[in-house]
Design a protein around this motif. Sequence first.
Motif, PDB file in Angstrom:
ATOM      1  N   LYS A  20       0.839  -1.203   0.000  1.00  0.00           N
ATOM      2  CA  LYS A  20       0.000   0.000   0.000  1.00  0.00           C
ATOM      3  C   LYS A  20       0.869   1.245   0.000  1.00  0.00           C
ATOM      4  O   LYS A  20       0.594   2.202  -0.716  1.00  0.00           O
ATOM      5  CB  LYS A  20      -0.948  -0.001   1.200  1.00  0.00           C
ATOM      6  CG  LYS A  20      -2.083  -0.973   1.055  1.00  0.00           C
ATOM      7  CD  LYS A  20      -2.968  -0.974   2.269  1.00  0.00           C
ATOM      8  CE  LYS A  20      -4.028  -2.053   2.168  1.00  0.00           C
ATOM      9  NZ  LYS A  20      -4.831  -2.173   3.368  1.00  0.00           N
ATOM     10  N   GLN A  21       1.928   1.271   0.828  1.00  0.00           N
ATOM     11  CA  GLN A  21       2.802   2.431   0.886  1.00  0.00           C
ATOM     12  C   GLN A  21       3.480   2.628  -0.467  1.00  0.00           C
ATOM     13  O   GLN A  21       3.549   3.734  -0.974  1.00  0.00           O
ATOM     14  CB  GLN A  21       3.853   2.289   1.983  1.00  0.00           C
ATOM     15  CG  GLN A  21       4.771   3.507   2.059  1.00  0.00           C
ATOM     16  CD  GLN A  21       5.680   3.475   3.261  1.00  0.00           C
ATOM     17  OE1 GLN A  21       5.454   2.729   4.201  1.00  0.00           O
ATOM     18  NE2 GLN A  21       6.701   4.283   3.228  1.00  0.00           N
ATOM     19  N   GLY A  22       3.974   1.559  -1.059  1.00  0.00           N
ATOM     20  CA  GLY A  22       4.593   1.652  -2.373  1.00  0.00           C
ATOM     21  C   GLY A  22       3.620   2.142  -3.421  1.00  0.00           C
ATOM     22  O   GLY A  22       3.974   2.906  -4.317  1.00  0.00           O
ATOM     23  N   ASN A  23       2.375   1.710  -3.314  1.00  0.00           N
ATOM     24  CA  ASN A  23       1.336   2.141  -4.227  1.00  0.00           C
ATOM     25  C   ASN A  23       1.087   3.637  -4.081  1.00  0.00           C
ATOM     26  O   ASN A  23       0.919   4.338  -5.071  1.00  0.00           O
ATOM     27  CB  ASN A  23       0.053   1.340  -3.969  1.00  0.00           C
ATOM     28  CG  ASN A  23      -1.000   1.589  -5.019  1.00  0.00           C
ATOM     29  OD1 ASN A  23      -0.700   1.938  -6.148  1.00  0.00           O
ATOM     30  ND2 ASN A  23      -2.249   1.416  -4.631  1.00  0.00           N
ATOM     31  N   VAL A  24       1.061   4.132  -2.842  1.00  0.00           N
ATOM     32  CA  VAL A  24       0.860   5.560  -2.588  1.00  0.00           C
ATOM     33  C   VAL A  24       2.008   6.352  -3.202  1.00  0.00           C
ATOM     34  O   VAL A  24       1.794   7.341  -3.905  1.00  0.00           O
ATOM     35  CB  VAL A  24       0.745   5.848  -1.071  1.00  0.00           C
ATOM     36  CG1 VAL A  24       0.787   7.340  -0.785  1.00  0.00           C
ATOM     37  CG2 VAL A  24      -0.538   5.242  -0.518  1.00  0.00           C
ATOM     38  N   LEU A  29       4.227   9.883  -7.475  1.00  0.00           N
ATOM     39  CA  LEU A  29       5.214  10.116  -8.535  1.00  0.00           C
ATOM     40  C   LEU A  29       4.541  10.256  -9.903  1.00  0.00           C
ATOM     41  O   LEU A  29       4.916  11.110 -10.705  1.00  0.00           O
ATOM     42  CB  LEU A  29       6.245   8.995  -8.555  1.00  0.00           C
ATOM     43  CG  LEU A  29       7.182   8.943  -7.351  1.00  0.00           C
ATOM     44  CD1 LEU A  29       8.026   7.683  -7.395  1.00  0.00           C
ATOM     45  CD2 LEU A  29       8.052  10.188  -7.281  1.00  0.00           C
ATOM     46  N   GLU A  30       3.540   9.432 -10.150  1.00  0.00           N
ATOM     47  CA  GLU A  30       2.811   9.502 -11.416  1.00  0.00           C
ATOM     48  C   GLU A  30       2.059  10.826 -11.537  1.00  0.00           C
ATOM     49  O   GLU A  30       2.061  11.453 -12.596  1.00  0.00           O
ATOM     50  CB  GLU A  30       1.826   8.330 -11.474  1.00  0.00           C
ATOM     51  CG  GLU A  30       1.286   8.056 -12.849  1.00  0.00           C
ATOM     52  CD  GLU A  30       0.438   6.796 -12.852  1.00  0.00           C
ATOM     53  OE1 GLU A  30      -0.772   6.911 -13.122  1.00  0.00           O
ATOM     54  OE2 GLU A  30       0.983   5.711 -12.566  1.00  0.00           O
ATOM     55  N   ASN A  65      15.596  11.184  -3.994  1.00  0.00           N
ATOM     56  CA  ASN A  65      15.770  11.890  -5.271  1.00  0.00           C
ATOM     57  C   ASN A  65      14.783  11.438  -6.342  1.00  0.00           C
ATOM     58  O   ASN A  65      15.059  11.541  -7.528  1.00  0.00           O
ATOM     59  CB  ASN A  65      17.199  11.745  -5.780  1.00  0.00           C
ATOM     60  CG  ASN A  65      17.900  13.075  -5.880  1.00  0.00           C
ATOM     61  OD1 ASN A  65      17.364  14.099  -5.494  1.00  0.00           O
ATOM     62  ND2 ASN A  65      19.098  13.053  -6.387  1.00  0.00           N
ATOM     63  N   LYS A  66      13.635  10.926  -5.929  1.00  0.00           N
ATOM     64  CA  LYS A  66      12.603  10.533  -6.882  1.00  0.00           C
ATOM     65  C   LYS A  66      11.670  11.705  -7.165  1.00  0.00           C
ATOM     66  O   LYS A  66      11.035  11.771  -8.207  1.00  0.00           O
ATOM     67  CB  LYS A  66      11.794   9.348  -6.338  1.00  0.00           C
ATOM     68  CG  LYS A  66      12.603   8.078  -6.225  1.00  0.00           C
ATOM     69  CD  LYS A  66      11.762   6.957  -5.675  1.00  0.00           C
ATOM     70  CE  LYS A  66      12.556   5.667  -5.569  1.00  0.00           C
ATOM     71  NZ  LYS A  66      11.746   4.586  -4.994  1.00  0.00           N
TER      72      LYS A  66
END
Length: 86
Positions: A20-24, A29-30, A65-66
């Motif tokens: 879920k965190q990665g999805n957020v 980013l998108e 740095n993303k």
Amino acid sequence: MKLGPTVSDQVSDQVSAQVKQGNVEGRILEYCIVARTKKEIAKFMGFNNLTYMTRKYLKPLLEENKLLYTIPEKPRSRLQKYVTKK
């Protein structure tokens, strides 16, 4: 007989939280391919608390740095926006 969660339940809960965190982070980013304000990001993601969102998601993305500031010399500027690193 044991009561309480099993090890597999705990592991699956942890993995779910990480996904879920990665999805957020991925959605942020998108969304930030075009420069966005903190308020715009919060509204898009459904967060009411800007401080929580900043600490939990924006700061780590900036540190990795993303995500980049549009005004790097003034990170606290009221005009600050965030953009995904290309």
